[in-house]
Design a protein around this motif. Structure first.
Motif, PDB file in Angstrom:
ATOM      1  N   PRO A  31      69.396 -20.938 -47.346  1.00 46.31           N
ATOM      2  CA  PRO A  31      70.765 -21.471 -48.072  1.00 46.31           C
ATOM      3  C   PRO A  31      71.005 -23.066 -47.797  1.00 46.31           C
ATOM      4  O   PRO A  31      70.546 -23.414 -46.700  1.00 46.31           O
ATOM      5  CB  PRO A  31      72.042 -20.673 -47.729  1.00 46.31           C
ATOM      6  N   ASP A  32      71.571 -23.851 -48.915  1.00 51.97           N
ATOM      7  CA  ASP A  32      71.580 -25.084 -48.844  1.00 51.97           C
ATOM      8  C   ASP A  32      72.677 -25.375 -47.661  1.00 51.97           C
ATOM      9  O   ASP A  32      72.300 -26.530 -46.887  1.00 51.97           O
ATOM     10  CB  ASP A  32      72.171 -25.639 -50.286  1.00 51.97           C
ATOM     11  N   CYS A  33      73.900 -24.850 -47.575  1.00 49.07           N
ATOM     12  CA  CYS A  33      74.649 -25.232 -46.488  1.00 49.07           C
ATOM     13  C   CYS A  33      74.369 -24.754 -45.202  1.00 49.07           C
ATOM     14  O   CYS A  33      74.257 -23.657 -45.162  1.00 49.07           O
ATOM     15  CB  CYS A  33      76.140 -24.637 -46.930  1.00 49.07           C
ATOM     16  N   PRO A  34      74.320 -25.715 -44.133  1.00 46.36           N
ATOM     17  CA  PRO A  34      73.855 -25.567 -42.711  1.00 46.36           C
ATOM     18  C   PRO A  34      75.259 -24.859 -42.203  1.00 46.36           C
ATOM     19  O   PRO A  34      74.984 -24.388 -40.855  1.00 46.36           O
ATOM     20  CB  PRO A  34      73.455 -26.737 -42.251  1.00 46.36           C
ATOM     21  N   ILE A  35      76.441 -24.874 -42.689  1.00 45.33           N
ATOM     22  CA  ILE A  35      77.539 -24.572 -42.102  1.00 45.33           C
ATOM     23  C   ILE A  35      77.924 -23.072 -41.955  1.00 45.33           C
ATOM     24  O   ILE A  35      77.939 -22.405 -41.578  1.00 45.33           O
ATOM     25  CB  ILE A  35      78.568 -25.357 -42.459  1.00 45.33           C
ATOM     26  N   VAL A  42      84.035 -19.807 -43.670  1.00 46.39           N
ATOM     27  CA  VAL A  42      83.826 -20.089 -42.185  1.00 46.39           C
ATOM     28  C   VAL A  42      84.977 -19.720 -41.401  1.00 46.39           C
ATOM     29  O   VAL A  42      86.043 -19.649 -41.993  1.00 46.39           O
ATOM     30  CB  VAL A  42      83.359 -21.389 -41.891  1.00 46.39           C
ATOM     31  N   CYS A  43      84.685 -19.582 -39.981  1.00 46.77           N
ATOM     32  CA  CYS A  43      85.813 -19.454 -39.152  1.00 46.77           C
ATOM     33  C   CYS A  43      86.061 -21.009 -38.874  1.00 46.77           C
ATOM     34  O   CYS A  43      85.234 -21.558 -38.347  1.00 46.77           O
ATOM     35  CB  CYS A  43      85.281 -18.520 -37.884  1.00 46.77           C
ATOM     36  N   CYS A  60      81.732 -26.879 -48.692  1.00 48.25           N
ATOM     37  CA  CYS A  60      80.587 -27.245 -49.464  1.00 48.25           C
ATOM     38  C   CYS A  60      80.815 -26.278 -50.776  1.00 48.25           C
ATOM     39  O   CYS A  60      80.357 -26.829 -51.956  1.00 48.25           O
ATOM     40  CB  CYS A  60      79.185 -26.343 -49.000  1.00 48.25           C
ATOM     41  N   LYS A  61      82.051 -25.513 -50.821  1.00 47.61           N
ATOM     42  CA  LYS A  61      82.500 -24.824 -52.121  1.00 47.61           C
ATOM     43  C   LYS A  61      83.827 -25.427 -52.777  1.00 47.61           C
ATOM     44  O   LYS A  61      84.371 -25.172 -53.717  1.00 47.61           O
ATOM     45  CB  LYS A  61      82.753 -23.434 -51.778  1.00 47.61           C
ATOM     46  N   ALA A  62      84.291 -26.561 -51.899  1.00 55.61           N
ATOM     47  CA  ALA A  62      85.608 -27.316 -52.353  1.00 55.61           C
ATOM     48  C   ALA A  62      85.507 -27.858 -53.705  1.00 55.61           C
ATOM     49  O   ALA A  62      86.162 -27.667 -54.643  1.00 55.61           O
ATOM     50  CB  ALA A  62      85.851 -28.444 -51.479  1.00 55.61           C
ATOM     51  N   GLU A  63      84.473 -28.564 -54.154  1.00 52.01           N
ATOM     52  CA  GLU A  63      84.194 -29.314 -55.237  1.00 52.01           C
ATOM     53  C   GLU A  63      84.114 -28.115 -56.386  1.00 52.01           C
ATOM     54  O   GLU A  63      84.852 -28.348 -57.611  1.00 52.01           O
ATOM     55  CB  GLU A  63      83.239 -30.264 -55.343  1.00 52.01           C
TER      56      GLU A  63
END
Length: 255
Positions: A31-35, A42-43, A60-63
């Motif tokens: 997946p693109d997001c490493p977080i 996420v926690c 990464c999903k905020a926008e």
């Protein structure tokens, strides 16, 4: 009972290749997001330590979340098509003192500077609807839900809910209009209302008055005849609405 190890083997994680006969080559792309690795949640870190007791939305999903929220607000607002560009900055007062006062009060309402009920009374083609729609749009840009209603159509939409259920029912629609953070009633009093229409408008405005919820009203009628003057019922209803729209220090009526 199945062992926990066997259960875990069956869980498919994002980025893990799977093999399905006839499905073609398997992608090993992560997946693109490493977080969040594509989960979107996420926690959070609290004082430098991971708080595993709760989850928050990954940045990464905020926008995309914001775009979806604005799209939902726009759909709910019901502004006419093509009306999504009006702003207070491009409204021209042309030196008209009434429009200058209306523009100032509109900015005060948007900034939370002492204005909750904003009512503009003027003749047709003077910019009432422009200001009302611009207030609606600016409030949504601030992230606040708003609902626009051209009153004759607005009452018809409510009445259509009599034969509906769930979110389309009259009861649900009325409750939403009572409690939406900003409600615009454009051209109130333009057409003669039925006794049901008068009662419905009264219920909405009374509720918003009692709970100090933002209200924008435009009309070309004097407030003491905003519900009509054909009979005692209309005259009494007009007096009551006039009182609601003018009584408190946070009410602005611009003539």
């Amino acid at each position: 009972m199945e062992q926990i190890g066997e259960t875990l083997k069956k869980i498919k994680l994002p980025g893990k290749p799977t093999s399905t006969p006839g499905a073609g080559p398997v992608s090993n792309e992560l997946p693109d997001c490493p977080i969040c690795h594509g989960f979107g949640w996420v926690c959070p870190l609290v004082d430098g330590r991971v708080d595993y007791s709760r989850t928050v939305r990954c940045k990464c999903k905020a926008e995309s979340d914001q775009k979806e929220r604005l799209a939902r607000m726009w759909k709910y607002c019901r502004l006419p098509d093509g009306e999504n560009t009006k702003t207070l900055d491009d409204f021209e007062t042309r030196g008209n003192k009434t429009l200058e006062q209306a523009l100032l009060a509109a900015r005060q309402l948007l900034s939370g500077d002492g204005v909750i009920f904003w009512t503009l009374i003027s003749d047709s083609n003077r910019g009432k609807s422009h200001l009302a729609k611009a207030i609606c749009l600016e409030k949504m840009r601030q992230g606040t839900p708003a609902r626009y209603g051209f009153v004759p159509d607005f009452l018809g939409e409510l009445k259509d809910g009599f034969d509906q259920e769930g979110e389309d029912s009259f009861r649900y629609r009325l409750a939403a209009l009572m409690d939406v953070p900003l409600l615009v009633l454009d051209d109130l009093g333009t057409e003669n209302m039925t006794s049901w229409g008068i009662e419905t408008i009264q219920r909405i405005i009374n509720h918003r008055y009692e709970h100090k919820l933002l209200l924008v009203v435009t009309t070309n009628r004097a407030l003491d005849e905003i519900c009509g003057k054909r009979n005692d019922v209309e005259r009494l209803a007009s007096m009551r609405l006039e009182s609601r729209l003018k009584r408190e220090p946070w009410c602005r009526v611009i003539y």
